[in-house]
Every structure is written in C-alpha cells, then in structure tokens.
Design an enzyme around this catalytic site. Structure first.
Site, PDB file in Angstrom:
ATOM      1  NE  ARG A  91      13.165  -2.517  -0.673  1.00  0.00           N
ATOM      2  CZ  ARG A  91      13.747  -3.531  -0.024  1.00  0.00           C
ATOM      3  NH1 ARG A  91      14.326  -4.493  -0.695  1.00  0.00           N
ATOM      4  NH2 ARG A  91      13.746  -3.574   1.270  1.00  0.00           N
ATOM      5  CE  LYS A 104       5.107   4.531   0.827  1.00  0.00           C
ATOM      6  NZ  LYS A 104       6.283   3.653   0.656  1.00  0.00           N
ATOM      7  N   PRO A 119       0.834  -1.205   0.000  1.00  0.00           N
ATOM      8  CG  PRO A 119      -0.713  -1.537   1.709  1.00  0.00           C
ATOM      9  CD  PRO A 119       0.586  -2.033   1.188  1.00  0.00           C
ATOM     10  CD  GLU A 120       3.875   2.345  -3.930  1.00  0.00           C
ATOM     11  OE1 GLU A 120       4.105   3.445  -4.449  1.00  0.00           O
ATOM     12  OE2 GLU A 120       4.245   1.283  -4.435  1.00  0.00           O
ATOM     13  NE  ARG A 149       4.192 -11.537   1.812  1.00  0.00           N
ATOM     14  CZ  ARG A 149       4.600 -11.472   0.573  1.00  0.00           C
ATOM     15  NH1 ARG A 149       5.573 -10.647   0.251  1.00  0.00           N
ATOM     16  NH2 ARG A 149       4.048 -12.192  -0.356  1.00  0.00           N
TER      17      ARG A 149
END
Length: 273
Positions: A262, A53, A2-3, A112
């Site tokens: 990343r 966020k 989620p951004e 997670r």
DNA sequence: AGATCGGCCTGGACGC
DNA sequence: TGCGTCCAGGCCGATC
C-alpha cells in the site's frame, strides 16, 4: 475510501431515515460480493449501527420477537447510499443494488464494485472474517492503550499493515493510518513498537479520527454522504497524498513508500522505527 | 499458522 | 485525439 469517519457520517444521516422501515423488496446485480439479499424482503429494519467500516442493520420478520437476520454493508472504496428523489439524487448506471422500502427507495451506488452487501443470521459473522475479528472501536472506552500495545505485540507485520488489518483497532484505512502515524512520529514500516510509541500512536488515532468525524470525513474522490455532500476534512490532512510537500513539522519533503503493498506517505526525518 | 502478495474493479491521470 | 499504462485501495484467497 470510506473509513470510520466517513461511515459514521453516513450512519448519522441514514439511521433516522431507515429505522423501523419495512423492506418491500431488494434488487441487486449478480455480484459475488452480494449474498442472501432475498432474505431481507418482508423484514423490518430495527436499527442501523456501525462497527469499524461496516454498517449493520438487524432485520425482524413479522411476528418475531427479536431480529433473526442482519444486513451487513461495506461501502468498499466507492460505495454510497442515496435516497431516490432526495437531494437531487437520480439513479445512474452505477447503482448496484436498491432497497425498496415502504416509504421510498434506498440506492447503493458503487463505481468500482468493491462494496459488500450480505444478509446473515443475526450476529453470525463467521463468513466475514474481518468483521468476525474486528478490533475495538477507537473512540470507545474499550480501546485502551494497554490493549492496543498488547494487540500490536501479537503480530510481526509492519505497524501500518496491522492497522489496515482492522485487528488492533477498527475502522482505520490508508488515509487515517498515514495521518496518525505521522502525528505519532512512528514509521509505518516499524515492526515492534515500544510502549511509548504505541501510546503515542493510540492517542494520535483517537485524535485524528475524532477530528475527522467532526468534519464529516474526508472526500478525496468518490466519498459522499447520504445527502450527496462532501466531507470537510480533506483540506486538514497533513500528509496523506502529499509526497514532495514539506513536512508540516520539520519541512523535510514528505516521501512516498510502499508498505505491505500500500502506498504510504511519511516524513523521513520525523517518523522513526 | 502466520506473513505476503496478487486479484478484484473502474475511472482518471499521465505519457507519447 | 487516442491509445496504452499505471495507480488508487479494502478485503480476500492463494501461496509461500
């Protein structure tokens, strides 16, 4: 994952449902990313806001004239908020915390366990470094092209790492960083951006994020809204997760590189240093 | 003091 | 079918 657009969509659905509700009690797993939740019990949720966020809920105890505490919530990668018994939601083994309200139960589901839930003194973010140093909201007037260029000049990290740090601008994660960098034709590994490139990236960030907000975000795997639905933006992505696919602009195959640890997808021809 | 890197956590994809 | 390995990734803390 989620951004900003995803968190904004959660906010829009959840805000009218929890504002002015009382928190009766909180149950939560023993997790290091959870803290101070006992403090939330017996307080009223004055409002629900978003910064980057993060979701922020000022909490007021009976008799107080202003909120003394604040619930800080980060969905991490797989976090979701669901209202028990609504939209077909039945709690499963991934519920990590539950807020018993005066009119229902709000479950925090997080496969997670990257999510974070903390109650702090209102406005005191010193133990949450990213929030304390958070850049301006990209869709607000406080986010100017001048300020963005200046912020980027303060560090020699790659521009991609800088975006993910949340310092030059709030709310950008891996998906929208790759999308905006592609749209602005800027290589994610670039370390110094000319004013012209910085301005292009500034405009691209605003465009990409605004479009994703309109479509209620991108569902790639786990992200879902409070009502359980998916965002509609995934099929509009230009580059994220599309290594090997022809660049929509020049047809050169998109490539996957690692920047700051990343994964990043870029067009080796369009995107320059 | 700033940059970099590994760890957290779990499910899913993949190879054999 | 089953097992092992790798990957996803926001953030944080340790280390360089």
């Amino acid at each position: 994952m989620p951004e900003l657009p995803e968190v904004e969509s959660v906010l829009r659905q959840l805000r009218p449902r929890v504002r002015d509700r009382w928190i009766v009690r909180v149950t939560a797993d023993a997790q290091t990313r959870f803290g101070g939740l006992d403090d939330a019990a017996g307080k009223r949720i004055i409002d629900l806001r978003r910064r980057g966020k993060y979701l922020l809920a000022p909490l007021e105890a009976p008799g107080e004239r202003r909120p003394s505490r604040e619930l800080v919530l980060h969905l991490g990668m797989t976090g979701a908020l669901r209202l028990r018994g609504e939209d077909g939601w039945v709690p499963d083994s991934y519920v990590r915390a539950s807020f018993v309200l005066d009119d229902g139960v709000l479950d925090f589901r997080d496969v997670r366990r990257f999510g974070r839930l903390t109650v702090v003194t209102q406005g005191d973010y010193k133990h949450i470094a990213t929030l304390a140093n958070l850049g301006p909201e990209p869709l607000s007037p406080q986010f100017t092209s001048e300020g963005f260029h200046r912020a980027l000049q303060r560090s020699r990290q790659s521009v991609k790492s800088q975006l993910l740090s949340q310092r030059p601008v709030a709310g950008v994660g891996n998906i929208y960083a790759d999308e905006a960098l592609w749209q602005a034709r800027v290589d994610p590994r670039a370390r110094r951006l000319s004013r012209q490139r910085s301005d292009r990236l500034w405009a691209a960030l605003r465009e990409v994020l605004a479009e994703a907000v309109e479509r209620e975000g991108t569902t790639f795997r786990d992200y879902q809204m409070v009502n359980g639905e998916s965002g509609r933006h995934a099929s509009f992505l230009q580059v994220y997760g599309k290594a090997g696919v022809p660049c929509p602009r020049c047809a050169t195959p998109l490539r996957r590189v690692v920047v700051g640890g990343r994964g990043s997808t870029l067009c080796p021809r369009c995107q320059r240093w």
